[in-house]
Design a protein around this motif. Sequence first.
Motif, PDB file in Angstrom:
ATOM      1  N   ALA A 184       0.351   7.657  -5.020  1.00  0.00           N
ATOM      2  CA  ALA A 184      -0.676   8.208  -4.533  1.00  0.00           C
ATOM      3  C   ALA A 184      -0.490   9.637  -4.817  1.00  0.00           C
ATOM      4  CB  ALA A 184      -0.576   8.023  -3.108  1.00  0.00           C
ATOM      5  N   THR A 185      -1.706  10.118  -5.128  1.00  0.00           N
ATOM      6  CA  THR A 185      -1.705  11.720  -5.411  1.00  0.00           C
ATOM      7  C   THR A 185      -1.841  12.615  -4.130  1.00  0.00           C
ATOM      8  OG1 THR A 185      -4.106  11.712  -5.275  1.00  0.00           O
ATOM      9  CG2 THR A 185      -3.168  11.155  -7.601  1.00  0.00           C
ATOM     10  N   GLY A 201      -4.930   7.136  -8.257  1.00  0.00           N
ATOM     11  CA  GLY A 201      -4.079   7.381  -7.096  1.00  0.00           C
ATOM     12  C   GLY A 201      -4.602   8.007  -5.838  1.00  0.00           C
ATOM     13  N   ASP A 202      -5.712   8.688  -5.984  1.00  0.00           N
ATOM     14  CA  ASP A 202      -6.463   9.131  -4.654  1.00  0.00           C
ATOM     15  C   ASP A 202      -6.734   8.137  -3.597  1.00  0.00           C
ATOM     16  OD1 ASP A 202      -6.366  11.611  -6.274  1.00  0.00           O
ATOM     17  OD2 ASP A 202      -8.620  11.627  -6.324  1.00  0.00           O
ATOM     18  N   ALA A 203      -6.720   8.532  -2.394  1.00  0.00           N
ATOM     19  CA  ALA A 203      -7.226   7.664  -1.199  1.00  0.00           C
ATOM     20  C   ALA A 203      -8.770   7.935  -1.372  1.00  0.00           C
ATOM     21  CB  ALA A 203      -6.425   8.012   0.074  1.00  0.00           C
ATOM     22  N   GLU A 230       0.839  -1.389   0.022  1.00  0.00           N
ATOM     23  CA  GLU A 230       0.099   0.010   0.042  1.00  0.00           C
ATOM     24  C   GLU A 230       0.770   1.143  -0.026  1.00  0.00           C
ATOM     25  OE1 GLU A 230      -3.787   2.131   0.450  1.00  0.00           O
ATOM     26  OE2 GLU A 230      -2.908   0.370  -0.463  1.00  0.00           O
ATOM     27  N   ARG A 286       2.142   2.201  -3.516  1.00  0.00           N
ATOM     28  CA  ARG A 286       1.294   2.639  -4.624  1.00  0.00           C
ATOM     29  C   ARG A 286       1.605   3.962  -4.920  1.00  0.00           C
ATOM     30  NH1 ARG A 286      -1.938  -1.913  -4.903  1.00  0.00           N
ATOM     31  NH2 ARG A 286      -2.767  -2.887  -2.755  1.00  0.00           N
ATOM     32  N   THR A 295      -5.836   3.515  -1.163  1.00  0.00           N
ATOM     33  CA  THR A 295      -5.530   4.119  -2.376  1.00  0.00           C
ATOM     34  C   THR A 295      -6.058   3.182  -3.505  1.00  0.00           C
ATOM     35  OG1 THR A 295      -3.375   4.834  -1.476  1.00  0.00           O
ATOM     36  CG2 THR A 295      -3.584   4.779  -4.150  1.00  0.00           C
ATOM     37  N   LEU A 321      -7.637  12.822  -0.826  1.00  0.00           N
ATOM     38  CA  LEU A 321      -8.350  12.122  -0.127  1.00  0.00           C
ATOM     39  C   LEU A 321      -9.897  12.446  -0.126  1.00  0.00           C
ATOM     40  CD1 LEU A 321      -8.664   9.880   2.049  1.00  0.00           C
ATOM     41  CD2 LEU A 321      -8.653  11.962   3.930  1.00  0.00           C
ATOM     42  N   ARG A 341     -10.120   2.646   4.407  1.00  0.00           N
ATOM     43  CA  ARG A 341      -9.128   3.674   3.933  1.00  0.00           C
ATOM     44  C   ARG A 341      -8.190   2.893   3.041  1.00  0.00           C
ATOM     45  NH1 ARG A 341      -6.801   9.271   5.990  1.00  0.00           N
ATOM     46  NH2 ARG A 341      -5.332   9.516   4.506  1.00  0.00           N
TER      47      ARG A 341
END
Length: 503
Positions: free
Chosen positions: A55-56, A96-98, A50, A53, A146, A59, A144
């Motif tokens: 990620a941007t 890429g957002d969570a 995780e 990954r 990604t 959220l 929660r």
Amino acid sequence: MFNANEPPAGLSRRTLLRAGLSGAAALALAGCAPEPRFLSPTSSAVRDIEAARQATGALTKVALKAAVTTVDLAGTPAATWAYGPLPAPTIRLRQGDALEATLTNELPDPTTIHWHGLALRNDMDGVPNLTQAPVAAGAAFKYRFTAPDPGTYWFHSHVGTQLDRGLYGALIVEDPNEPLAYDEEWVVIVDDWLDGVTTTPPQVLDELSQGMGSMTGMSDGPMRMGNTLMGATSDALGGDAGDVYYPHYLINGRPSGDPETYQSSPGRRVRVRLINAGSDTAFRIALTSHELTVTHTDGFPVTPTTTDAILVGMGERYDFIVTLSDGAFALIAEAEGKQDRAVAIVRTAAGTSPPPDGDTPELTGRVLTADQLVAVDSAQLPNRPVDREITVRLRGGMKQYDWSMDYNSFDLSDPMAKPYSVSSGERVAVKFVNTTTMWHPMHLHGHTFQLARGGARKDTSIVLPNRTLTVHFDANNPGRWLTHCHNLYHGEAGMMGVLAYLD
């Protein structure tokens, strides 16, 4: 062919006896074989994947309250369970957002949420007693994770028969570099419905579990016997189309007596994101007087393919683009083999709406299934040898209602009883061998697989009766993952298994 339910060849009783050991010594040695250790959903390997990954940093927060409610089905009130409206409001985020989704359980029973199709972290997958403890009545749980891949996904309860109520909604992960050109987007969720109208899903499962005995094959057409539908057949599905009687079929929570209307303008290119949330029904989808250009299945892009209709099994998704003509048209979701349908209206001009039961030649024209699709280059798995082969034999039938995988009738109270083993980094080939006379939409959690010879990338695919479907996937998402038939009642009767990563 590897099968996790067979003993390792080096410790089989026959091998030991041939080596000159007594039966007692052979059994003693076999009994001393070390038990394999599997990664847990909360292991450091899961956390590390995780963290790695892309990620941007953005959220998206949502609140989902599972509660008892009543929905209006064209004037028929239906008591059910849902996350508010039917279906739940669509959740949208970018690759890429969570996502942080807080589930509050106001139901009388425990529940969870499964994020169908996403290769997410294992401890957020929502399978009770396997990846998390079920969320008790009156409790809450925060998911929660990604979102690693763009595409059309959905979320639903994964406890018992709760999926056949109203506990579902769409999850759209948008591509920040979207290559498709279109003007509008329409999310379409099709469903079969009985909850609160004729019966409840637990009662249906109880009835089916009694078995059909010698009654199977008695009808020349669909005929209701209690909550069972006899004689629903489909050549496209290899015979028996389904076995549950549904009084309603829905598009976006509405039956044909109160159809949704999608309003647009002539010449507009609409991307339709199609999701089958049904529990026992494949749908044949068509839009009157239009061709459909399929661009994705189960979230991943394919070479654009034009068709008149699409056959979509439970759990599958298809994206297609349609250029709208001038007038009013019917989007038809025909319940395959069950001689009924759901309808929505697509309108680009004034005029009379098409009748819900009108003739639709597109339904009998070119009908697309997943095996006709080819993944685009970016969606192809890298070319590499297979490291591990697993054969899964689908067994059972309606007579005893004894559905299983390799004779192992799955029990979620002991989900790790007989897992299929894989190791991180392996290329895995899975052969789904359907020994039954019914079709099964097989779903693998936490991964996407590729159909043979460069075919589509999917997470749910139809296995026809007495046929074998071979799929390949990369073991790059550690944990304990459910694989099962997405016919809800087949799965709940035992057609489930666990694919577990070795520690």
